[in-house]
Design a protein around this motif. Structure first.
Motif, mmCIF file in Angstrom:
data_model
loop_
_atom_site.group_PDB
_atom_site.id
_atom_site.type_symbol
_atom_site.label_atom_id
_atom_site.label_comp_id
_atom_site.label_asym_id
_atom_site.label_seq_id
_atom_site.Cartn_x
_atom_site.Cartn_y
_atom_site.Cartn_z
ATOM 1 N N TYR A 169 41.158 30.017 52.468
ATOM 2 C CA TYR A 169 40.240 30.845 51.620
ATOM 3 C C TYR A 169 39.763 32.106 52.200
ATOM 4 O O TYR A 169 39.899 33.279 51.928
ATOM 5 C CB TYR A 169 39.107 30.192 51.345
ATOM 6 C CG TYR A 169 38.175 31.129 50.154
ATOM 7 C CD1 TYR A 169 38.211 31.516 48.949
ATOM 8 C CD2 TYR A 169 36.915 31.387 50.741
ATOM 9 C CE1 TYR A 169 37.486 32.210 48.320
ATOM 10 C CE2 TYR A 169 35.882 32.091 50.131
ATOM 11 C CZ TYR A 169 36.268 32.601 48.756
ATOM 12 O OH TYR A 169 35.456 33.601 47.886
ATOM 13 N N ASP A 188 35.397 37.304 43.782
ATOM 14 C CA ASP A 188 34.636 37.607 44.974
ATOM 15 C C ASP A 188 35.079 39.073 44.859
ATOM 16 O O ASP A 188 34.168 40.233 45.243
ATOM 17 C CB ASP A 188 35.119 37.062 46.151
ATOM 18 C CG ASP A 188 34.139 37.423 47.406
ATOM 19 O OD1 ASP A 188 32.981 37.562 47.379
ATOM 20 O OD2 ASP A 188 34.978 38.210 48.318
ATOM 21 N N ALA A 191 38.126 31.822 43.122
ATOM 22 C CA ALA A 191 37.030 32.179 43.799
ATOM 23 C C ALA A 191 37.235 33.559 44.595
ATOM 24 O O ALA A 191 36.480 34.557 44.659
ATOM 25 C CB ALA A 191 36.900 31.233 44.684
ATOM 26 N N ALA A 192 38.536 33.712 45.152
ATOM 27 C CA ALA A 192 38.973 35.098 45.519
ATOM 28 C C ALA A 192 38.835 36.042 44.576
ATOM 29 O O ALA A 192 38.254 37.400 44.952
ATOM 30 C CB ALA A 192 40.291 35.079 46.326
ATOM 31 N N PRO A 234 29.960 33.603 41.693
ATOM 32 C CA PRO A 234 30.555 32.404 42.373
ATOM 33 C C PRO A 234 30.400 31.099 41.717
ATOM 34 O O PRO A 234 31.152 30.138 41.321
ATOM 35 C CB PRO A 234 29.934 32.245 43.848
ATOM 36 C CG PRO A 234 29.676 33.501 44.194
ATOM 37 C CD PRO A 234 29.321 34.239 43.023
ATOM 38 N N LYS A 238 40.568 36.025 51.091
ATOM 39 C CA LYS A 238 39.592 37.057 50.835
ATOM 40 C C LYS A 238 39.999 38.201 51.768
ATOM 41 O O LYS A 238 39.788 39.604 51.098
ATOM 42 C CB LYS A 238 38.291 36.467 51.500
ATOM 43 C CG LYS A 238 37.620 35.643 50.588
ATOM 44 C CD LYS A 238 36.200 35.704 51.172
ATOM 45 C CE LYS A 238 35.133 36.629 50.910
ATOM 46 N NZ LYS A 238 33.727 36.511 51.314
ATOM 47 N N GLN A 287 36.518 40.758 42.227
ATOM 48 C CA GLN A 287 36.273 41.264 40.791
ATOM 49 C C GLN A 287 37.691 41.974 40.462
ATOM 50 O O GLN A 287 37.724 43.082 39.798
ATOM 51 C CB GLN A 287 35.096 42.507 40.853
ATOM 52 C CG GLN A 287 33.552 42.096 41.211
ATOM 53 C CD GLN A 287 33.148 41.134 40.290
ATOM 54 O OE1 GLN A 287 32.552 41.504 39.197
ATOM 55 N NE2 GLN A 287 33.181 39.779 40.181
#
Length: 240
Positions: A107, A152, A148-149, A196, A111, A154
């Motif tokens: 993860y 985070d 999730a990435a 999140p 990111k 957008q």
């Protein structure tokens, strides 16, 4: 292609050049790749592409998409980096290697990667199932890392569904279907404003959309596949 790649190491443009050359490998098979709604991929923007995963042959479909998406890279398991010739080629083409056994590090790498995507307006191809799936009936549960990435950073998520192209009889015996293989791009999912806490619902919503399309394409493929199945084999391919 290495001499050129070395001049521009880790460039996503290298991957497009490689895909243009290697896509001719598809012509050595009886698989005809058909891209639908490809205009979704042409917009010059960063995005995360999520697709179902069936086998190593998926890369032939990726070659078709790469030529349309222009600047695109992909996620690969770190073990591929150590495969002779392939590993260094992937590296020079900007492929992102992650350790699937270490969720936190994977993860973290995602990111870092999404920030580069935004900077260079590049798309990232991810297989959220996490492993190959030869099940004709449904997709596997999705891992949440890519979603999730995307939230985070957008970034929009572009779902892509590849119709099933092989069916397993039993054991290691596999039959490759002749005929068209459909790659269909679905309407992108925006993530602007999501938090999140929204990731689980986002993941399930996109999986549901892709699963419905996968089943639809499965039925379409079975309608025109030029393969004669015996009764026992046909019953195992029934769409539920």
């Amino acid at each position: 292609m290495w001499p050129y790649f070395i001049l521009y190491p880790r460039s996503a443009k290298n991957a497009r050049i490689a895909s243009r050359c290697l896509r001719y490998l598809a012509k050595l098979t009886d698989m005809k790749w058909e891209l639908r709604n490809g205009d979704i991929l042409t917009e010059d923007r960063a995005a995360i592409i999520v697709s179902n995963h069936q086998s190593a042959l998926d890369i032939l479909g990726m070659f078709v998409v790469w030529d349309v998406a222009n600047k695109m890279t992909a996620i690969a398991k770190k073990e591929l980096f150590y495969v002779p010739l392939i590993g260094i080629t992937f590296y020079l083409c900007g492929i992102v290697f992650i350790d699937r056994k270490n969720g936190k590090n994977a993860y973290k790498q995602l990111k870092i990667t999404t920030e580069m995507l935004k900077k260079y307006k590049t798309k990232l191809w991810v297989y959220p199932e996490g492993t190959r799936n030869s099940n004709l009936s449904t997709l596997l549960p999705f891992k949440k890392g890519a979603f999730a990435a995307a939230v985070d950073a957008q970034l929009p998520i572009i779902p892509i569904v590849i119709s099933p192209y092989h069916f397993f009889t039993k054991g290691k015996e596999a039959l490759i279907l002749k005929g068209p293989i459909v790659i269909e791009c679905l309407t992108p999912e925006p993530t602007v404003g999501l938090l999140p806490d929204d990731v689980p619902a986002l993941t399930e919503r996109i999986r549901a959309r892709m699963d419905a399309k996968y089943k639809q394409l499965s039925e379409e493929i079975l309608d025109y596949a030029n393969v004669e199945f015996d009764k026992k084999f046909s019953s195992r391919l029934e769409i539920k």
